[in-house]
Design an enzyme around this catalytic site. Structure first.
Site, PDB file in Angstrom:
ATOM      1  N   GLU A 136       0.795  -1.239   0.000  1.00 14.75           N
ATOM      2  CA  GLU A 136       0.000   0.000   0.000  1.00 14.75           C
ATOM      3  C   GLU A 136       0.828   1.292   0.000  1.00 14.75           C
ATOM      4  OE1 GLU A 136      -2.614  -0.563   3.376  1.00 14.75           O
ATOM      5  OE2 GLU A 136      -3.627  -2.254   2.450  1.00 14.75           O
ATOM      6  N   ASN A 160       2.097  -5.102  -3.244  1.00 17.75           N
ATOM      7  CA  ASN A 160       0.707  -5.466  -2.916  1.00 17.75           C
ATOM      8  C   ASN A 160      -0.112  -4.207  -2.616  1.00 17.75           C
ATOM      9  OD1 ASN A 160      -1.109  -7.730  -2.253  1.00 17.75           O
ATOM     10  ND2 ASN A 160      -1.013  -6.998  -0.136  1.00 17.75           N
ATOM     11  N   HIS A 209     -10.178  -6.542  -1.884  1.00 20.45           N
ATOM     12  CA  HIS A 209     -11.189  -6.314  -0.847  1.00 20.45           C
ATOM     13  C   HIS A 209     -12.387  -5.703  -1.563  1.00 20.45           C
ATOM     14  CE1 HIS A 209      -8.706  -7.510   2.441  1.00 20.45           C
ATOM     15  NE2 HIS A 209      -7.735  -6.703   2.049  1.00 20.45           N
ATOM     16  N   GLU A 242      -5.847 -10.947  -1.060  1.00 25.26           N
ATOM     17  CA  GLU A 242      -6.627 -10.723   0.176  1.00 25.26           C
ATOM     18  C   GLU A 242      -8.123 -10.693  -0.119  1.00 25.26           C
ATOM     19  OE1 GLU A 242      -5.225  -7.385   2.489  1.00 25.26           O
ATOM     20  OE2 GLU A 242      -3.146  -7.685   1.923  1.00 25.26           O
ATOM     21  N   ASP A 299     -11.997 -10.837  -0.306  1.00 21.30           N
ATOM     22  CA  ASP A 299     -13.244 -10.951   0.459  1.00 21.30           C
ATOM     23  C   ASP A 299     -14.282 -10.076  -0.239  1.00 21.30           C
ATOM     24  OD1 ASP A 299     -12.357  -8.389   1.385  1.00 21.30           O
ATOM     25  OD2 ASP A 299     -11.550  -9.282   3.213  1.00 21.30           O
TER      26      ASP A 299
HETATM   27  C1  HAH Z   1      -5.324  -4.795   4.127  1.00 19.15           C
HETATM   28  N1  HAH Z   1      -5.485  -3.407   3.975  1.00 19.15           N
HETATM   29  C2  HAH Z   1      -3.938  -5.156   4.646  1.00 19.15           C
HETATM   30  O1  HAH Z   1      -3.067  -5.391   3.570  1.00 19.15           O
HETATM   31  C3  HAH Z   1      -3.938  -6.361   5.562  1.00 19.15           C
HETATM   32  O2  HAH Z   1      -2.660  -6.517   6.095  1.00 19.15           O
HETATM   33  C4  HAH Z   1      -4.931  -6.209   6.680  1.00 19.15           C
HETATM   34  O3  HAH Z   1      -4.906  -7.332   7.541  1.00 19.15           O
HETATM   35  C5  HAH Z   1      -6.261  -5.974   6.123  1.00 19.15           C
HETATM   36  C6  HAH Z   1      -6.403  -5.326   4.957  1.00 19.15           C
HETATM   37  C7  HAH Z   1      -6.700  -2.992   3.357  1.00 19.15           C
HETATM   38  C8  HAH Z   1      -7.133  -1.609   3.658  1.00 19.15           C
HETATM   39  C9  HAH Z   1      -6.786  -0.927   4.800  1.00 19.15           C
HETATM   40  O4  HAH Z   1      -5.999  -1.497   5.717  1.00 19.15           O
HETATM   41  C10 HAH Z   1      -7.212   0.393   5.030  1.00 19.15           C
HETATM   42  C11 HAH Z   1      -8.007   0.984   4.140  1.00 19.15           C
HETATM   43  C12 HAH Z   1      -8.378   0.293   3.026  1.00 19.15           C
HETATM   44  C13 HAH Z   1      -7.950  -0.997   2.810  1.00 19.15           C
END
Ligand code: HAH
Length: 365
Positions: free
Chosen positions: A163, A206, A241, A270, A272
């Site tokens: 990120e 990632n 996500h 990741e 979901d």
């Molecule tokens: C992910 N971020 C992370 O990569 C992972 O390590 C964590 O457990 C869950 C989600 C997604 C994300 C965020 O943390 C904040 C805002 C949007 C998306």
């Protein structure tokens, strides 16, 4: 005249019925034993993110049945694994790696450098002042070298940087402490340190929201620049996500193809599918806010999963792994994020660990 024994006729039909029942039960038992990984064996490994807790609970059996790859949800992040300057906490990460080994699963590493869940000490000196570029680079190098070396040969792919690109069009790179203190080359450095520690590990950048055209393009430019400069980067992780309203099949396909065009591996890292619209800020659940899994949510989720997996199968040349972020709706990170106290239902297994309708659509092809 031959006498007919009515009793033996009854016995014959009972025997027939019992055999038929056993046969059917036998086949359905075999079908139940088949897991996601088996349906997808000619496509890509199927993974799940885990905490150490699920490895000994009722989820363990489900994990072994359905998944042939594993990622530590939190245990390998900078904060949990390196809580103090001279102390690493290995117990949870080791337990997850041992579970993967014992069950012949692949393992992905997550993550070596991220702006979140990073311990505060990382950026401060003994007096509490912000460290210099040199100090932060040497800490990053020490951290990456130690963690990657410990799992050498056990982890085949690492999310090296997570990120680093901002969501905001006008910003470009995310203004993290790493960027502010080191400058943009912290990304290249992180990849170089990881590669030196384990030259055979596949190294990934990632990120999430990769289906958003603007963000996708900014990530593409970053990754292209790294690749052109000879930085050891081998893949791009699309977090995925998603939620029941999107992305569309076209948007998913475009993301995969865009990164594939750089000659890099693509993984869904990741996955979901939230049953709520996406929200940026954190907040508490409102008292009047419902959080039941309605049949409308279920139907939309079935469609999204079904269509998304069709796209993934169609792109199996590019995709080297698909990982879900958690195991079942019994507990997932989305139960409290971004809305504290709200239940979510984002996965293919329900709160009783049973396959949902979406599961049966994902394996029907
Ligand atoms: C992910 N971020 C992370 O990569 C992972 O390590 C964590 O457990 C869950 C989600 C997604 C994300 C965020 O943390 C904040 C805002 C949007 C998306």
């Amino acid at each position: 005249m031959k006498s007919r024994n009515p009793f033996s006729r009854v016995a014959f039909f009972i025997a027939l019925a019992v055999t038929a029942t056993l046969f059917t039960a036998g086949t359905s038992w075999q079908q139940d034993e088949k897991g996601l990984k088996d349906y997808y064996k000619d496509y890509f490994p199927i993974g799940t993110a885990v905490s150490p807790r699920v490895l000994s609970g009722p989820e363990a059996k489900l994990i072994i049945q359905h998944f042939n790859s594993i990622t530590a949800e939190n245990a390998m992040k900078m904060g949990p694994i390196h809580p103090e300057p001279d102390r690493y906490y290995w117990q949870d990460a080791d337990a997850i790696a041992a579970f993967a080994q014992a069950n012949g699963m692949k393992m992905r590493g997550h993550t070596l450098c991220w702006h979140n869940q990073t311990p505060a000490w990382f950026f401060k000196d003994a007096e509490g002042k912000t460290v210099s570029r040199e100090v932060l680079l040497s800490r990053l190098k020490e951290h990456i070298t130690t963690v990657v070396s410990r799992f050498k040969g056990k982890i085949y792919a690492w999310d090296v940087v997570n990120e680093a690109v901002d969501d905001n069009e006008s910003k470009g790179m995310r203004e993290s402490e790493f960027l502010k203190i080191i400058g943009e080359d912290y990304i290249a450095k992180a990849f170089e340190y990881a590669h030196a520690a384990d030259p055979s590990a596949k190294l990934f950048y990632n990120d999430y929201n990769t289906e958003n055209p603007g963000k996708r393009e900014r990530i593409y430019q970053l990754v292209k620049k790294l690749k052109d400069a000879g930085v050891p980067i081998h893949g791009v992780g699309l977090q995925a996500h998603w939620n029941i309203s999107g992305p569309s099949e076209q948007e998913i396909a475009r993301s995969i193809e865009r990164f594939q065009s750089l000659g890099l591996d693509v993984q869904i890292t990741e996955l979901d599918v939230s049953v709520y619209p996406s929200e940026s800020g954190r907040r508490d659940k409102r008292p009047d806010e419902a959080d039941q899994f309605t049949s409308e949510m279920e139907q939309k989720q079935v469609e999204l999963y079904k269509n998304a997996f069709k796209v993934l199968r169609d792109h199996r040349q590019a995709i080297t792994g698909v990982t879900f972020w958690n195991v079942s709706d019994k507990s997932s990170w989305l139960d409290n994020f971004p809305v504290r106290g709200r239940k979510n239902y984002p996965l293919l297994f329900d709160q009783n660990l049973l396959p949902k309708k979406a599961y049966w659509e994902v394996v029907k092809f």
